[in-house]
Design an enzyme around this catalytic site. Structure first.
Site, PDB file in Angstrom:
ATOM      1  N   MET A  79       0.815  -1.205   0.000  1.00 42.44           N
ATOM      2  CA  MET A  79       0.000   0.000   0.000  1.00 42.44           C
ATOM      3  C   MET A  79       0.860   1.272   0.000  1.00 42.44           C
ATOM      4  SD  MET A  79      -2.989  -1.179   2.684  1.00 42.44           S
ATOM      5  CE  MET A  79      -3.960   0.325   2.445  1.00 42.44           C
ATOM      6  N   HIS A  80       0.203   2.388  -0.214  1.00 41.41           N
ATOM      7  CA  HIS A  80       0.715   3.744   0.030  1.00 41.41           C
ATOM      8  C   HIS A  80       1.729   4.253  -0.995  1.00 41.41           C
ATOM      9  CE1 HIS A  80      -1.159   2.953   3.861  1.00 41.41           C
ATOM     10  NE2 HIS A  80      -0.197   2.152   4.270  1.00 41.41           N
ATOM     11  N   ASP A 235      -2.715  -5.043   0.563  1.00 41.30           N
ATOM     12  CA  ASP A 235      -2.226  -6.354   0.997  1.00 41.30           C
ATOM     13  C   ASP A 235      -2.891  -6.872   2.264  1.00 41.30           C
ATOM     14  OD1 ASP A 235      -0.943  -4.430   2.547  1.00 41.30           O
ATOM     15  OD2 ASP A 235       1.078  -5.048   2.010  1.00 41.30           O
TER      16      ASP A 235
END
Length: 484
Positions: A79-80, A235
């Site tokens: 992520m991110h 995830d």
């Protein structure tokens, strides 16, 4: 057949699953992280495509008929990450990853704007996407001026697979731009980083159809026409789909490099002051809360490197029965800490060492320190309105029965150990691919694995553990004041 693709930090995993959710095969491709400066962590998106190609080629070589029968693909990913594209979908710079801390100043500035916590339900952490764009604007203005699309890592893979600029709710909730309750982009928060909604991908649910596989790639990897690509998930949400953690109150504790206490919620329950993540789940009208500690098995692996003894040998030396805390306390803040402290500068410590403190005592303290950090996340979830009755353990650290006894006793909750199997993010992604392709009911697909064993708290050590946890809690402010 259904295919799950999980884009991790260290590699891409592709998993084939049949209609009865039996795993047919899996393959992977390796990735490396570039760290050109202290605190930086980057990857070239072209490497994600190369690693995915490697994994799919291996699957085709081993299971050509099964791969040809794939009807749905699900995506999961780290992520991110800030993947920046120009108007021609060209990559403008290496992707800035989730564990990159260069934008801590920008994160603090955005977090000082009360709209961010109010709209997203979360603190603006340095690892999130919005502060990374603010950093690019401040430090690479010529690149920022060319940004046409901001994509998360797995959604860059989707662009390659389908040609579509799309994302879904669970991953997008980690950007600091999503109105998490309304499940839509916030124009106000985008404007605060000098961006517009037109620069964001269109949003769908994780179970929705989100494009079809391009014909040239279908031919390249031996798949048929019209293969559906699902919205997918970040995830942790994908792992929750794999574990069946989708109904209100279901929870798992993940002992990986980092540690996660993940609880599914039937309603939106933000409490940013506790540093709990309140994100959308991959299933419609479902959310989740997540306490995150930055060093779980990473702490044990650090201890292993320092002592020159493998992690398995270290934990085996403690025996099979949980011991009372010795008075030596370990704070596992080797990379700072997220929940509940949101402190990137704090560092770890052993406290209470004596001449009698041998290697086994230090190992025991490391395991207890991680257990108490997870207890911190449990208390933060309680403050946010979530009450748990049990958790399921996943991740590499869950192979240590001693550690699970420690966690169960620290949390005062039974810990379920699933039967052998791979229930991780790639499996969850494959389940999302099945749902998107067939329209199956998500809850009936995302069932929990069979429990092989339940680890109960040790009642005789409850008081000793509670006393040790209180000592652990008192040490953080003392260490913080010493290092800051």
């Amino acid at each position: 057949m259904y295919l799950g693709i999980d884009l991790g930090t260290s590699g891409v995993k592709a998993m084939l699953m049949d209609a009865d959710q039996r795993i047919v095969g899996s393959a992977s491709g390796a990735l490396e992280v570039s760290r050109p400066h202290p605190g930086w962590s980057e990857q070239d998106p072209a490497d994600w495509i190369a690693a995915t190609t490697e994994a799919l080629d291996a699957l085709r070589a081993a299971h050509p008929a099964e791969l040809a029968a794939v009807r749905g693909i699900g995506l999961s990913g780290q992520m991110h990450g800030a993947t920046l594209l120009d108007a021609a979908d060209g990559v403008l710079r290496p992707c800035i990853l989730w564990n990159d801390t260069r934008s801590h100043g920008e994160a603090a500035a955005l977090d000082a704007d009360p709209r961010f916590r109010a709209i997203t339900g979360n603190i603006v952490f340095p690892g999130f996407t919005a502060p990374k764009l603010a950093w690019v604007k401040n430090n690479e203005p010529e690149i920022f001026a060319k940004v046409r699309w901001v994509l998360l890592p797995k959604d860059y893979l989707r662009l390659w697979l389908t040609g579509e600029h799309l994302s879904e709710m669970s991953d997008s909730a980690g950007t600091s731009w999503l109105d998490t309750g309304a499940r839509t982009w916030s124009a106000a928060l985008l404007a605060a980083t000098e961006l517009e909604e037109r620069q964001m991908p269109r949003l769908v649910e994780g179970t929705d159809r989100a494009g079809t596989l391009r014909q040239e790639l279908a031919a390249r990897f031996g798949l048929g026409d019209g293969v559906v690509v699902a919205g997918g998930a970040g995830d942790n949400a994908a792992s929750a789909c794999g574990m069946g953690t989708v109904s209100d109150g279901a929870a798992f504790v993940s002992l990986g490099t980092s540690g996660v206490l993940f609880a599914a919620n039937g309603s939106y329950l933000p409490n940013p002051q506790s540093a709990v993540h309140a994100f959308c789940h991959a299933l419609p009208d479902t959310w989740h809360q997540m306490g995150v500690i930055l060093s779980a098995t990473d702490a044990l692996n650090w201890h292993s490197r320092v002592t020159g003894v493998s992690a398995a040998e270290l934990t085996a030396a403690l025996g099979g029965s949980l011991k009372a805390p010795t008075g030596v306390t370990f704070l596992p803040y080797l990379s700072g800490e997220r929940t509940p402290h949101n402190d990137a500068s704090i560092r770890g410590a052993f406290v209470g060492l004596g001449h009698e403190s041998d290697r086994a005592v230090l190992t025991q303290a490391v395991l207890e320190g991680v257990s108490f950090a997870i207890r911190d996340s449990l208390e933060a979830l309680r403050l946010a309105g979530t009450q748990l009755t049990r958790v399921t353990a996943i991740g590499g650290g869950s192979r240590s029965r001693y550690w699970l006894q420690s966690i169960a006793t620290a949390l005062s909750l039974p810990v379920d150990v699933p039967a052998d199997g791979d229930f991780g993010a790639a499996f969850g992604a494959a389940r999302l691919g099945l749902i998107a392709a067939t329209g199956a009911d998500p809850v009936s697909v995302c069932t929990a694995p069979v429990t092989a064993e339940t680890i109960e708290p040790v009642p005789a050590l409850a008081a000793a553990y509670e006393e040790a946890y209180g000592r652990y809690r008192r040490l953080y402010p003392a260490i913080r004041d010493a290092v800051n």
